[in-house]
Design an enzyme around this catalytic site. Structure first.
Site, mmCIF file in Angstrom:
data_model
loop_
_atom_site.group_PDB
_atom_site.id
_atom_site.type_symbol
_atom_site.label_atom_id
_atom_site.label_comp_id
_atom_site.label_asym_id
_atom_site.label_seq_id
_atom_site.Cartn_x
_atom_site.Cartn_y
_atom_site.Cartn_z
ATOM 1 N N CYS A 19 40.914 41.541 45.004
ATOM 2 C CA CYS A 19 42.160 42.200 45.416
ATOM 3 C C CYS A 19 41.918 42.917 46.736
ATOM 4 O O CYS A 19 40.847 43.492 46.959
ATOM 5 C CB CYS A 19 42.597 43.192 44.339
ATOM 6 S SG CYS A 19 44.208 43.915 44.664
ATOM 7 N N HIS A 29 40.771 52.878 49.463
ATOM 8 C CA HIS A 29 41.614 51.675 49.559
ATOM 9 C C HIS A 29 43.089 52.024 49.497
ATOM 10 O O HIS A 29 43.933 51.133 49.499
ATOM 11 C CB HIS A 29 41.254 50.679 48.467
ATOM 12 C CG HIS A 29 41.880 50.933 47.127
ATOM 13 N ND1 HIS A 29 41.851 52.157 46.498
ATOM 14 C CD2 HIS A 29 42.544 50.104 46.277
ATOM 15 C CE1 HIS A 29 42.467 52.072 45.330
ATOM 16 N NE2 HIS A 29 42.904 50.844 45.172
ATOM 17 N N ALA A 64 46.055 55.609 48.557
ATOM 18 C CA ALA A 64 46.274 57.018 48.260
ATOM 19 C C ALA A 64 45.695 57.408 46.906
ATOM 20 O O ALA A 64 45.177 58.508 46.737
ATOM 21 C CB ALA A 64 47.774 57.334 48.299
ATOM 22 N N HIS A 121 49.432 42.945 50.030
ATOM 23 C CA HIS A 121 48.391 43.388 49.089
ATOM 24 C C HIS A 121 48.413 42.478 47.864
ATOM 25 O O HIS A 121 49.413 42.416 47.163
ATOM 26 C CB HIS A 121 48.703 44.841 48.677
ATOM 27 C CG HIS A 121 47.833 45.378 47.577
ATOM 28 N ND1 HIS A 121 48.294 46.321 46.679
ATOM 29 C CD2 HIS A 121 46.555 45.110 47.223
ATOM 30 C CE1 HIS A 121 47.324 46.618 45.827
ATOM 31 N NE2 HIS A 121 46.257 45.893 46.134
ATOM 32 N N ASN A 172 38.306 45.258 46.063
ATOM 33 C CA ASN A 172 37.921 45.178 44.650
ATOM 34 C C ASN A 172 36.963 43.993 44.511
ATOM 35 O O ASN A 172 37.381 42.894 44.185
ATOM 36 C CB ASN A 172 39.166 44.966 43.784
ATOM 37 C CG ASN A 172 39.050 45.638 42.441
ATOM 38 O OD1 ASN A 172 38.816 46.835 42.350
ATOM 39 N ND2 ASN A 172 39.191 44.872 41.385
ATOM 40 N N PRO A 211 46.577 51.749 52.678
ATOM 41 C CA PRO A 211 48.021 51.905 52.513
ATOM 42 C C PRO A 211 48.387 53.182 51.778
ATOM 43 O O PRO A 211 47.647 53.645 50.899
ATOM 44 C CB PRO A 211 48.392 50.676 51.673
ATOM 45 C CG PRO A 211 47.170 50.444 50.838
ATOM 46 C CD PRO A 211 45.993 50.814 51.711
ATOM 47 N N GLY A 212 49.519 53.765 52.139
ATOM 48 C CA GLY A 212 50.102 54.832 51.337
ATOM 49 C C GLY A 212 50.963 54.205 50.255
ATOM 50 O O GLY A 212 50.824 53.027 49.928
#
Length: 411
Positions: free
Chosen positions: A82, A340, A342, A192, A285, A316-317
């Site tokens: 991932c 990776h 938040a 993602h 991951n 990323p947020g």
């Protein structure tokens, strides 16, 4: 480093746990889980913990676990490979329409997402059929099929998974496709996802085998999810081969989706544009071989991105929050890693109970996205403050671009 930006959890008989979590909340369950992992005898030096840390299945999400001569398959998990991909385009905000609904629906048509049945099954085909597979997906699969057949020799059940027909699909949960603007109003495309159904099947099967090996060898563990394969044992090499294949699948899956998203936006805008200005494709991951502190080890990043000096990465947020393209500073104490994302502060169940639909709509007011109860578990307040997370890892990465999403397609 001249300034120590981490705190250390030290327990007698355990490897230290170094935590880049200053200014961000860390639940006690995550600390307990980390301490159990640090008790394993093959941990190399210490475990590094990123500021997005929270409890996970198998291992704590936001942790970096270096091991000598052993791998913990549940720490790698089932969403093998991932990760994120981002591409900067030569479009600017002025090139986008005022109403972005058309772009969102174009992306949704181009990338199968959510619980949508796989392509071949929708038309009554057998799983894994080459029929009805788009050209890009079939081409990507063609570069993987020989090694996949070898995996199936050791594990025939893997052949009956969603494999070729999941290539180029997003999945569910926190997987997403976004259109973003950077601080110069340049348009970025970001997504993602991972190794989908086939990676999940590989992960689950080897986690089960590791547990059975522990029982066979009568090895007591602080947690059954810490079952491991020692290097040189029956399943170790098979697992390494399969997990590296799944990580390659995940990378190609993101590449196929990115190509399809770019094409869908070009059609919707009625114009071509360049999306190769700057591109990043990184796992968060996975397990890989690396050299740290003078020794060759296996590094499992469970919700963490490699951040060697000069490496580009993506943090990323949440929906409605900022995201970051970063460059690694090569901090060896973190095993050259960064967060990776938040990191959750609410479980999915808790978010659905605590966050109202009205609060979600307000939090995502500036984003063209789903605004229904089905995505409340991904609402911004379910996650840590991304600015606090970035401050806590200022000695791990430097920010290259700050992105704000304007379109978000959720799995």
């Amino acid at each position: 480093m001249s300034e120590q930006n981490y705190e250390v959890i030290a327990s007698e008989g355990h490897a230290p746990v170094k935590m880049w979590t200053q200014g961000v909340p860390v639940d006690e369950g995550a600390k307990t889980q980390l301490t159990k992992a640090a008790s394993m005898p093959f941990i190399h030096k210490h475990i590094a913990v990123m500021p997005d840390v929270h409890v996970g299945i198998g291992a704590t999400i936001g942790s970096v676990i270096p091991t000598k001569n052993a791998i913990i398959p549940a720490a790698v998990g089932v969403d093998i490979g991932c990760g994120m991909m981002a591409a900067k385009t030569d479009l600017t905000a002025n090139d986008l329409p005022d109403n972005l609904f058309g772009i969102r629906t174009a992306i949704e048509r181009a990338v199968p997402h959510g619980m949508t049945p796989s392509r071949s099954r929708r038309k009554g085909r057998d799983k894994g059929s080459w029929h009805d597979i788009p050209e890009l997906s079939a081409k990507a699969w063609g570069g993987l099929v020989d090694r996949f057949d070898r995996i199936c020799e050791n594990m025939p059940a893997i052949k009956n998974t969603n494999n070729v027909n999941h290539m180029g699909t997003l999945g569910t949960g926190n997987h997403f496709v976004e259109v973003c603007l950077d601080e110069h109003d340049q348009v970025w495309i970001m997504l993602h996802s991972g190794s989908r159904g086939v990676g999940n099947a590989i992960g689950r099967r080897y986690i089960e085998l590791a547990r059975k090996d522990m029982e066979k060898w009568m090895i007591n563990l602080p947690d059954k999810d810490l079952a491991y394969f020692p290097e040189g044992t029956d399943h170790f090499n098979d697992y390494v081969f399969a997990v590296e294949w799944a990580q390659d699948y995940a990378r190609k899956n993101r590449e196929v989706m990115m190509a399809n998203v770019i094409e869908s936006i070009q059609v919707e805008l009625g114009r071509m544009f360049n999306a190769d200005v700057e591109a990043v494709n990184c796992h968060h991951n996975y397990v890989t071989r690396e050299n740290h502190f003078g020794e060759n080890v296996f590094v499992t990043r469970k919700g963490a991105v490699r951040a060697r000096k000069g490496d580009l990465g993506i943090i990323p947020g949440s929906m409605g929050a900022r995201s970051y393209i970063v460059r690694g500073l090569g901090n060896e104490e973190s095993f050259c890693s960064c967060s990776h994302g938040a990191g959750r502060v609410m479980s999915r169940t808790e978010a659905k109970k605590r966050v109202s639909l009205e609060e979600h709509i307000t939090a995502t007011a500036d984003v063209e996205c789903r605004k229904d109860k089905g995505v409340i578990d991904e609402t911004p307040s379910a996650y840590k403050n991304i600015d606090d997370v970035m401050e806590a890892q200022k000695d791990l990465v430097e920010i290259m671009y700050t992105l704000k999403q304007v379109v978000c397609v959720k799995g």
